[in-house]
Design a protein around this motif. Sequence first.
Motif, PDB file in Angstrom:
ATOM      1  N   GLY A   1      -1.516  49.887  44.898  1.00  3.93           N
ATOM      2  CA  GLY A   1      -2.561  49.525  45.847  1.00  3.93           C
ATOM      3  C   GLY A   1      -3.513  48.545  45.207  1.00  3.93           C
ATOM      4  N   SER A   2      -4.224  47.811  46.030  1.00  5.16           N
ATOM      5  CA  SER A   2      -5.162  46.815  45.519  1.00  5.16           C
ATOM      6  C   SER A   2      -6.365  47.493  44.877  1.00  5.16           C
ATOM      7  N   ASN A   3      -7.144  46.729  44.135  1.00  2.00           N
ATOM      8  CA  ASN A   3      -8.372  47.263  43.532  1.00  2.00           C
ATOM      9  C   ASN A   3      -9.299  47.771  44.631  1.00  2.00           C
TER      10      ASN A   3
ATOM     11  N   ALA B   1      -8.683  50.346  46.522  1.00  2.00           N
ATOM     12  CA  ALA B   1      -7.950  50.988  47.620  1.00  2.00           C
ATOM     13  C   ALA B   1      -8.111  52.501  47.609  1.00  2.00           C
TER      14      ALA B   1
ATOM     15  N   GLU C   1      -3.110  53.229  35.262  1.00  2.00           N
ATOM     16  CA  GLU C   1      -2.910  51.835  34.853  1.00  2.00           C
ATOM     17  C   GLU C   1      -2.527  51.720  33.365  1.00  2.00           C
TER      18      GLU C   1
ATOM     19  N   HIS D   1      -0.931  48.444  39.757  1.00  2.00           N
ATOM     20  CA  HIS D   1      -1.212  47.510  40.856  1.00  2.00           C
ATOM     21  C   HIS D   1      -0.111  46.472  41.006  1.00  2.00           C
ATOM     22  N   ASN D   2       0.902  46.548  40.129  1.00  2.00           N
ATOM     23  CA  ASN D   2       1.964  45.545  40.144  1.00  2.00           C
ATOM     24  C   ASN D   2       3.308  46.188  40.494  1.00  2.00           C
TER      25      ASN D   2
ATOM     26  N   GLN E   1       2.132  53.622  48.358  1.00  2.00           N
ATOM     27  CA  GLN E   1       1.062  52.629  48.401  1.00  2.00           C
ATOM     28  C   GLN E   1      -0.123  53.186  49.173  1.00  2.00           C
TER      29      GLN E   1
ATOM     30  N   LYS F   1      -3.257  52.045  51.229  1.00  2.00           N
ATOM     31  CA  LYS F   1      -3.752  50.866  51.936  1.00  2.00           C
ATOM     32  C   LYS F   1      -4.475  51.309  53.200  1.00  2.00           C
TER      33      LYS F   1
END
Length: 220
Positions: free
Chosen positions: A39-41, A43, A163, A196-197, A210, A212
């Motif tokens: 997920g994006s930063n 999220a 992470e 995140h990747n 994910q 979102k």
Amino acid sequence: MNNKILLEIKDLSFKYNSELVLENINLNVYKGDYVALIGSNGAGKSTLIKLILNQLKPLEGEIKIYTENGYAGIGYVPQLTISSNLEFPITVFELISLGLYPKNKGFRKLDDVDKEKIYSALNLVGMKDFSNNLYTALSGGQRQRVLIAKTLVATPKFLVLDEPMTGIDKDSKKSLFKLLNHINKSHGITILMITHNLEEVEENVNKIYQIKDKKIWEVK
């Protein structure tokens, strides 16, 4: 994989003050899984991990842990950027030894069994030859391996990583993925990893979720 659930999240919602961050989250992690949470930063990935670790309380819903020792059966490896604040002079061996002390039970003298556990954990992550080195003198990839060893020394059945590939070079990432695959497949340790990747994790994990728009979706 088998049908034994280690983590069960049902209808979970959470908000900071008046801002809803997670809504109606449902997730099961089974024994032997290797799960990526993407997920994006902002999220809500780290928020969900804090909820799983019982550091935050849900607004609604519930989280159930089915490891043999409950929350004590979960090993947590924080972001390297957070752990890099360890800038005082401590050796790798000394840092790993901290993983043997349960919370609120204080320090005790290490015996031979403790020392064997420490060296075994270091050997597993390929850092046994660095046991007397200062943690501060290590590279990013080496530090991450040491932090994983510090968690593994307490023999968790369920490993949560936030992470783990942040701040390390390409070769170290490849090496760490190999290590995590070995821990998962050869030692039967269930893994939940925030990243995140998607491209980095796709070929290494068996499930991808994910976060979102406050919801969670199964990608793989």
